[in-house]
Design an enzyme around this catalytic site. Structure first.
Site, PDB file in Angstrom:
ATOM      1  N   THR A   3       5.025   1.879  -3.388  1.00 61.10           N
ATOM      2  CA  THR A   3       5.120   1.020  -4.562  1.00 61.10           C
ATOM      3  C   THR A   3       5.081   1.836  -5.839  1.00 61.10           C
ATOM      4  O   THR A   3       5.903   1.642  -6.737  1.00 61.10           O
ATOM      5  CB  THR A   3       3.980  -0.014  -4.559  1.00 61.10           C
ATOM      6  OG1 THR A   3       4.055  -0.792  -3.367  1.00 61.10           O
ATOM      7  CG2 THR A   3       4.085  -0.948  -5.763  1.00 61.10           C
ATOM      8  N   THR A   4       4.129   2.760  -5.935  1.00 63.37           N
ATOM      9  CA  THR A   4       4.041   3.623  -7.107  1.00 63.37           C
ATOM     10  C   THR A   4       5.315   4.438  -7.267  1.00 63.37           C
ATOM     11  O   THR A   4       5.738   4.747  -8.383  1.00 63.37           O
ATOM     12  CB  THR A   4       2.833   4.563  -6.993  1.00 63.37           C
ATOM     13  OG1 THR A   4       1.658   3.791  -6.739  1.00 63.37           O
ATOM     14  CG2 THR A   4       2.639   5.383  -8.259  1.00 63.37           C
TER      15      THR A   4
ATOM     16  N   TYR B  35      11.086 -11.049   2.145  1.00 60.27           N
ATOM     17  CA  TYR B  35      11.807 -12.125   1.460  1.00 60.27           C
ATOM     18  C   TYR B  35      11.350 -13.494   1.954  1.00 60.27           C
ATOM     19  O   TYR B  35      10.997 -14.370   1.161  1.00 60.27           O
ATOM     20  CB  TYR B  35      13.321 -11.978   1.642  1.00 60.27           C
ATOM     21  CG  TYR B  35      14.080 -13.045   0.898  1.00 60.27           C
ATOM     22  CD1 TYR B  35      14.266 -12.951  -0.478  1.00 60.27           C
ATOM     23  CD2 TYR B  35      14.573 -14.164   1.556  1.00 60.27           C
ATOM     24  CE1 TYR B  35      14.934 -13.940  -1.169  1.00 60.27           C
ATOM     25  CE2 TYR B  35      15.255 -15.159   0.873  1.00 60.27           C
ATOM     26  CZ  TYR B  35      15.432 -15.045  -0.496  1.00 60.27           C
ATOM     27  OH  TYR B  35      16.088 -16.036  -1.186  1.00 60.27           O
TER      28      TYR B  35
ATOM     29  N   LYS C 243      -2.570   0.697   5.088  1.00 61.10           N
ATOM     30  CA  LYS C 243      -2.947   0.820   3.686  1.00 61.10           C
ATOM     31  C   LYS C 243      -3.205  -0.575   3.144  1.00 61.10           C
ATOM     32  O   LYS C 243      -2.323  -1.438   3.175  1.00 61.10           O
ATOM     33  CB  LYS C 243      -1.845   1.491   2.866  1.00 61.10           C
ATOM     34  CG  LYS C 243      -2.204   1.598   1.383  1.00 61.10           C
ATOM     35  CD  LYS C 243      -1.061   2.086   0.529  1.00 61.10           C
ATOM     36  CE  LYS C 243      -1.501   2.097  -0.943  1.00 61.10           C
ATOM     37  NZ  LYS C 243      -0.402   2.416  -1.864  1.00 61.10           N
TER      38      LYS C 243
ATOM     39  N   ILE D 254      -5.700   5.556  -0.415  1.00 64.07           N
ATOM     40  CA  ILE D 254      -4.345   5.850  -0.866  1.00 64.07           C
ATOM     41  C   ILE D 254      -4.178   5.136  -2.200  1.00 64.07           C
ATOM     42  O   ILE D 254      -4.182   3.913  -2.259  1.00 64.07           O
ATOM     43  CB  ILE D 254      -3.280   5.359   0.128  1.00 64.07           C
ATOM     44  CG1 ILE D 254      -3.504   5.974   1.510  1.00 64.07           C
ATOM     45  CG2 ILE D 254      -1.883   5.716  -0.383  1.00 64.07           C
ATOM     46  CD1 ILE D 254      -2.596   5.421   2.592  1.00 64.07           C
TER      47      ILE D 254
END
Length: 307
Positions: free
Chosen positions: A47-48, A110, A170, A211
């Site tokens: 994501t980061t 989705y 995570k 993380i």
């Protein structure tokens, strides 16, 4: 053998002026993180790292560049999640074939309301089609973004079927109680909360580490907390890391982490983001660094700027 433990940085993805991935800067940053940056490992293209804003081809090209750079892949997991099954398979297969220590897999995000069995079947399809030999999958639980949680029931089914492949999770939900419950319910399953604040309790809560996006900045402090969690020094380091994290989290996180790296390196190129994300405004940036000035941010080392 699983080697991903401790302080893991969810690294941002640096961009060129044309918004292509700057692999030289990315490789240089990875090397710094695993050295003076204080991190035990790296989560690439999560994501980061704005991974879902890049095409499959862009992501695999970046993975290949990192793999060919000599950065130790046994200390790296890479995000391979995608909404389309074929894309998740292609990315996960590439992670396995290139030799990354783990693939961090988002759920198919989705369609909502997916039941535990359907979610487990999706992961099973990824495993079967990507090829199970040598594959290590870490589930990526970030329901505030995906709307599809990796609930305990789905994890239990996956552990029953693929205990040697689905090896960890995570937890970016921010629900530390959920992280604790998974670590207790699934012995040997590596649970990584997403905050440096968890590092001082990793022994008691059976966490494998953390993380975090902000360990790109707080890695050295976080390493003290991880290595010596029971001491006053470790607790103080964790508190300092969390103070920096709290400031960075008060702004759009990807933009604030990149702004911090730009300041640490003197390289303004770090502030580029893929649309629809944007860099901080001048007023936001001024406020960010005003607040960071009240923390131990200035004492953090400057990362490398090139490969």
């Amino acid at each position: 053998m699983k080697t991903l433990k401790g302080v893991i940085a969810a690294t941002p993805t640096p961009l060129n002026a044309d918004l292509s991935i700057d692999t030289d800067r990315l490789i240089g940053h990875c090397r710094w993180l695993l050295g003076d940056g204080g991190c035990d490992g790296i989560n690439l293209l999560g994501t980061t790292g704005e991974a879902t804003s890049f095409s499959v081809e862009q992501r695999i090209a970046a993975m290949r560049a990192v793999a060919q750079s000599g950065v130790p892949l046994q200390r790296m997991m890479v995000g391979t999640g995608a909404s389309a099954l074929a894309d998740a398979v292609a990315l996960t297969r590439a992670a396995r074939e290139l030799g990354f220590a783990g693939a961090l897999l988002l759920p198919p995000f989705y369609y909502k309301g997916i039941d535990a069995e359907s979610l487990a079947n999706h992961v099973g399809e990824v495993i079967a089609k990507a090829g199970p030999f040598g594959l290590k999958i870490y589930l990526y639980h970030i329901p505030q973004n995906t709307g599809v949680p990796f609930v305990a029931e789905a994890i239990a089914r996956l552990r029953e079927r693929y205990a040697d492949i689905v090896v960890g999770l995570k937890d970016s939900s921010g629900d530390i109680a959920f992280s604790r419950s998974l670590a207790v319910q699934f012995p040997g399953f590596d649970v990584f909360p997403s905050s440096e604040g968890s590092l001082t309790e990793w022994k008691s809560s059976r966490f494998a580490g953390c993380i975090s996006a902000t360990t790109n900045v707080t890695g050295a402090l976080s390493q003290i907390a991880w290595s010596d969690p029971d001491s006053e020094k470790g607790r103080q380091a964790a508190a300092s890391a969390m103070a920096i994290r709290g400031v960075l989290g008060g702004f759009p996180l990807m933009a604030s982490v990149k702004a911090a790296l730009a300041a640490m390196t003197g390289d303004g190129g770090w502030e580029r983001l893929m649309p629809p994300l944007r860099r901080l405004s001048p007023a936001e940036r001024a406020e960010l660094f005003s607040r960071l000035g009240k923390t131990d941010f200035a004492a953090q080392h400057a990362p490398a700027t090139a490969g």
